[in-house]
Enzyme design. Structure first.
Site, short mmCIF file in Angstrom:
data_model
loop_
_atom_site.label_atom_id
_atom_site.label_comp_id
_atom_site.label_asym_id
_atom_site.label_seq_id
_atom_site.Cartn_x
_atom_site.Cartn_y
_atom_site.Cartn_z
CE1 TYR A 175 38.43 57.87 27.64
CE2 TYR A 175 39.17 59.59 29.15
CZ TYR A 175 38.38 58.48 28.87
OH TYR A 175 37.55 57.98 29.85
N PRO A 224 43.65 60.33 38.28
CG PRO A 224 42.05 59.52 39.73
CD PRO A 224 43.31 60.27 39.69
CE1 TYR A 263 36.19 60.99 31.13
CE2 TYR A 263 37.52 61.66 32.99
CZ TYR A 263 37.17 60.72 32.05
OH TYR A 263 37.83 59.51 32.03
CG HIS A 312 32.03 53.64 26.55
ND1 HIS A 312 31.82 54.47 27.63
CD2 HIS A 312 31.17 52.61 26.70
CE1 HIS A 312 30.87 53.96 28.40
NE2 HIS A 312 30.47 52.82 27.86
CE LYS A 334 45.53 58.16 28.69
NZ LYS A 334 44.56 57.19 28.21
P1 FAS Z 1 48.71 48.10 42.51
O1 FAS Z 1 48.89 49.09 43.63
O2 FAS Z 1 47.35 47.89 41.95
O3 FAS Z 1 49.22 46.65 42.99
C1 FAS Z 1 50.41 46.52 43.75
C2 FAS Z 1 50.27 45.25 44.59
O4 FAS Z 1 51.50 45.07 45.30
C3 FAS Z 1 49.15 45.37 45.61
O5 FAS Z 1 48.31 44.25 45.53
C4 FAS Z 1 49.90 45.43 46.95
O6 FAS Z 1 49.20 44.78 48.00
C5 FAS Z 1 51.19 44.68 46.63
N1 FAS Z 1 52.32 45.04 47.49
C6 FAS Z 1 52.63 46.27 47.98
N2 FAS Z 1 53.75 46.19 48.75
C7 FAS Z 1 54.15 44.88 48.71
C8 FAS Z 1 55.23 44.16 49.30
N3 FAS Z 1 56.12 44.79 50.08
N4 FAS Z 1 55.32 42.84 49.06
C9 FAS Z 1 54.41 42.20 48.25
N5 FAS Z 1 53.37 42.82 47.67
C10 FAS Z 1 53.24 44.15 47.90
N6 FAS Z 1 43.65 54.25 37.65
C11 FAS Z 1 42.81 54.55 36.64
O7 FAS Z 1 43.20 54.41 35.48
N7 FAS Z 1 41.54 55.02 36.90
C12 FAS Z 1 41.07 55.16 38.20
O8 FAS Z 1 39.95 55.58 38.42
C13 FAS Z 1 41.91 54.84 39.28
N8 FAS Z 1 41.47 54.95 40.58
C14 FAS Z 1 42.33 54.64 41.61
C15 FAS Z 1 41.92 54.74 42.95
C16 FAS Z 1 42.80 54.44 44.00
C17 FAS Z 1 42.34 54.57 45.45
C18 FAS Z 1 44.12 54.03 43.71
C19 FAS Z 1 45.10 53.73 44.84
C20 FAS Z 1 44.53 53.92 42.38
C21 FAS Z 1 43.64 54.22 41.32
N9 FAS Z 1 44.02 54.10 39.98
C22 FAS Z 1 43.20 54.39 38.95
C23 FAS Z 1 45.32 53.66 39.65
C24 FAS Z 1 45.33 52.15 39.74
O9 FAS Z 1 44.34 51.61 38.91
C25 FAS Z 1 46.73 51.71 39.40
O10 FAS Z 1 47.21 52.37 38.24
C26 FAS Z 1 46.84 50.23 39.21
O11 FAS Z 1 46.32 49.60 40.36
C27 FAS Z 1 48.31 49.90 38.98
O12 FAS Z 1 48.48 48.55 39.14
P2 FAS Z 1 49.80 47.99 39.86
O13 FAS Z 1 50.98 48.66 39.27
O14 FAS Z 1 49.67 46.51 39.80
O15 FAS Z 1 49.74 48.52 41.37
C1 PHB Z 2 36.17 54.81 36.86
O1 PHB Z 2 35.20 54.31 36.25
O2 PHB Z 2 36.50 54.45 38.00
C2 PHB Z 2 36.98 55.88 36.16
C3 PHB Z 2 36.79 56.10 34.81
C4 PHB Z 2 37.54 57.09 34.18
C5 PHB Z 2 38.45 57.83 34.91
C6 PHB Z 2 38.64 57.59 36.28
C7 PHB Z 2 37.89 56.62 36.91
O3 PHB Z 2 39.17 58.80 34.29
#
Ligand code: FAS
Ligand code: PHB
Length: 396
Positions: free
Chosen positions: A391, A299, A207, A79, A303
């Site tokens: 961004y 989100p 957005y 994009h 980032k």
């Molecule tokens: P993660 O949370 O992805 O991974 C951590 C891992 O550690 C998990 O698999 C968990 O099961 C494991 N874990 C936890 N406790 C443990 C323990 N005691 N022992 C062993 N393992 C354990 N970011 C965006 O950029 N755009 C978005 O739209 C967006 N939407 C999101 C929506 C939701 C509901 C959430 C929760 C996050 C969202 N994020 C988004 C942020 C997300 O993408 C995170 O930044 C990303 O998953 C970060 O990756 P990790 O640091 O690996 O953490």
């Molecule tokens: C998504 O596609 O899930 C998404 C994209 C951009 C954002 C947040 C979520 O800023």
């Protein structure tokens, strides 16, 4: 607690098998640095999460460098701009014309799948459904993890522990409370997200700020769309029928997009809370935090996943210098280096959230400030360039 019945050792023990842990494991393994990933959930559970959708150029380069960029380059969508809208009036931020840059739209679920498959290929040791994991002696020279697996107590000795276990993990809690500094803002709303097997409403993301609340039109593929609307914190996903969601989304996005919108049954629907959070330091003794274990962003700036990638890059480089050159300087400066980029992304995510969402306590003056900021953005190349460089991702 039973004494460990099985003991082993590795160079780097990685807690968490999400994007942070898997990407770090992949980069270390390619450099011959032995590592073990310990994940609380099953692989299927981890791969069932629907999360981020936009990859910064730095993340794309890192995944390619780690040898896991092939499917992203085939199936991902480059994009060169993004749509913004206010009160149904839309305009475009042209990344290519402004700063000669782009982002990659490719879901985090697919990134995680690619990383797991790459780890299978290199034969990386990964344990799933690990229980009751404890991190011991990180302030010494030989830390260890104790955990239950398949009903047996195990011990994993290591040189370093990478805390990649997300916001609700155990790593951050290993840092003494009199050392840990926490900074947080919890937002008074959440995002209701829907995944639908429908063509996206536009070629790029939109957005949209609106008096009824924020909306985001995103995508995963040309036949798979991802949409969000801002909802009150007390809302429950059961309150929102698909029709109610689609009608509310139409009200908040530009009129020409609302007319094009193709709706369909939701194949995933969930509400995510929003917060800004940073824990300092990201390093304590032999423990190093990466990703959501150390910080959370709303989100709105796309980032979260991308900050996890830059943390992993810094830690990988530091561990590589330690093991290959006997140089510990990267490890000593890791926290400051990572936090410098984290705070700039926190600022951008907070500012985008403030610009595009309705807050309960906003006054008439606040609303005028939002409108003036959006008008300035629409009319200023300098303002659009600033938004674009944040961004697409600031340099590592
Ligand atoms: P993660 O949370 O992805 O991974 C951590 C891992 O550690 C998990 O698999 C968990 O099961 C494991 N874990 C936890 N406790 C443990 C323990 N005691 N022992 C062993 N393992 C354990 N970011 C965006 O950029 N755009 C978005 O739209 C967006 N939407 C999101 C929506 C939701 C509901 C959430 C929760 C996050 C969202 N994020 C988004 C942020 C997300 O993408 C995170 O930044 C990303 O998953 C970060 O990756 P990790 O640091 O690996 O953490
Ligand atoms: C998504 O596609 O899930 C998404 C994209 C951009 C954002 C947040 C979520 O800023």
């Amino acid at each position: 607690m039973n004494s460990p019945s099985i003991s082993q050792s590795t160079q780097v023990a990685i807690v968490g098998g999400g994007p942070s842990g898997l990407l770090l494991g992949q980069l270390l393994a390619r450099d011959g640095i032995d590592n073990v990933v310990l994940e609380r959930r099953s692989r299927e559970y981890v791969l069932g999460r629907i999360r981020a959708g936009v990859l910064e150029q730095g993340t794309v380069d890192l995944l390619r460098g780690a040898g896991v960029g092939e499917r992203m380059d085939t199936e991902g969508m480059v994009h060169e701009g993004v749509g913004l809208a206010s009160e149904n009036r839309g305009f475009r931020i042209d990344f290519r014309a402004l700063i000669d840059a782009s982002v990659m739209v490719y879901g985090q679920t697919e990134v995680t799948r690619d990383l797991y498959q790459a780890r299978d290929v290199i034969g990386g040791e990964t344990h799933h459904e690990v229980e009751n994991l404890r991190i011991l002696d990180v302030d010494g020279t030989r830390p260890s993890l104790e955990f239950e697996l398949d009903g047996k107590t195990r011990s994993l000795q290591c040189d370093f522990v990478a805390g990649c276990d997300g916001f609700h993990g155990v790593s951050r809690g290993t840092i003494p409370t009199d050392v840990l500094r926490e900074y947080e803002r919890v937002y008074p709303f959440g995002w209701l997200g829907v995944l639908s097997q429908t063509p996206p409403v536009d070629d790029e993301l939109i957005y949209a700020g609106h008096e009824r609340g924020f909306a985001l039109c995103s995508m995963r593929r040309s036949d798979l769309s991802r949409y969000y609307i801002q909802v009150p914190l007390e809302d429950r996903v059961e309150q929102w029928s698909d029709d109610a969601f689609w009608n509310e989304l139409r009200r908040r996005i530009p009129a020409e997009a609302a007319e094009r919108l193709v709706t369909g049954p939701s194949i995933e629907k969930s509400i995510a809370p929003l917060r800004s959070y940073v824990a300092e330091p990201m390093h304590w003794g032999r423990l190093f935090l990466c990703g959501d274990a150390a910080h959370i962003v709303p989100p709105t700036g796309a980032k979260g996943l991308n900050l996890a990638a830059s943390d992993v890059y810094y830690l990988w480089q530091a561990l590589r210098r330690h093991y290959h050159d006997g140089d510990a300087s990267g490890l000593e400066t890791y926290s400051d280096t990572a936090l410098a980029r984290v705070w700039k992304a926190e600022r951008f995510s907070w500012s985008m959230t403030r610009l595009l969402h309705r807050f309960p306590e906003q006054t008439a003056f606040d609303l005028r400030m939002m409108r003036a900021e959006m008008d300035y953005l629409m009319s200023s190349v300098a303002a659009q360039s600033a938004l674009a460089e944040n961004y697409v991702g600031l340099p590592y």
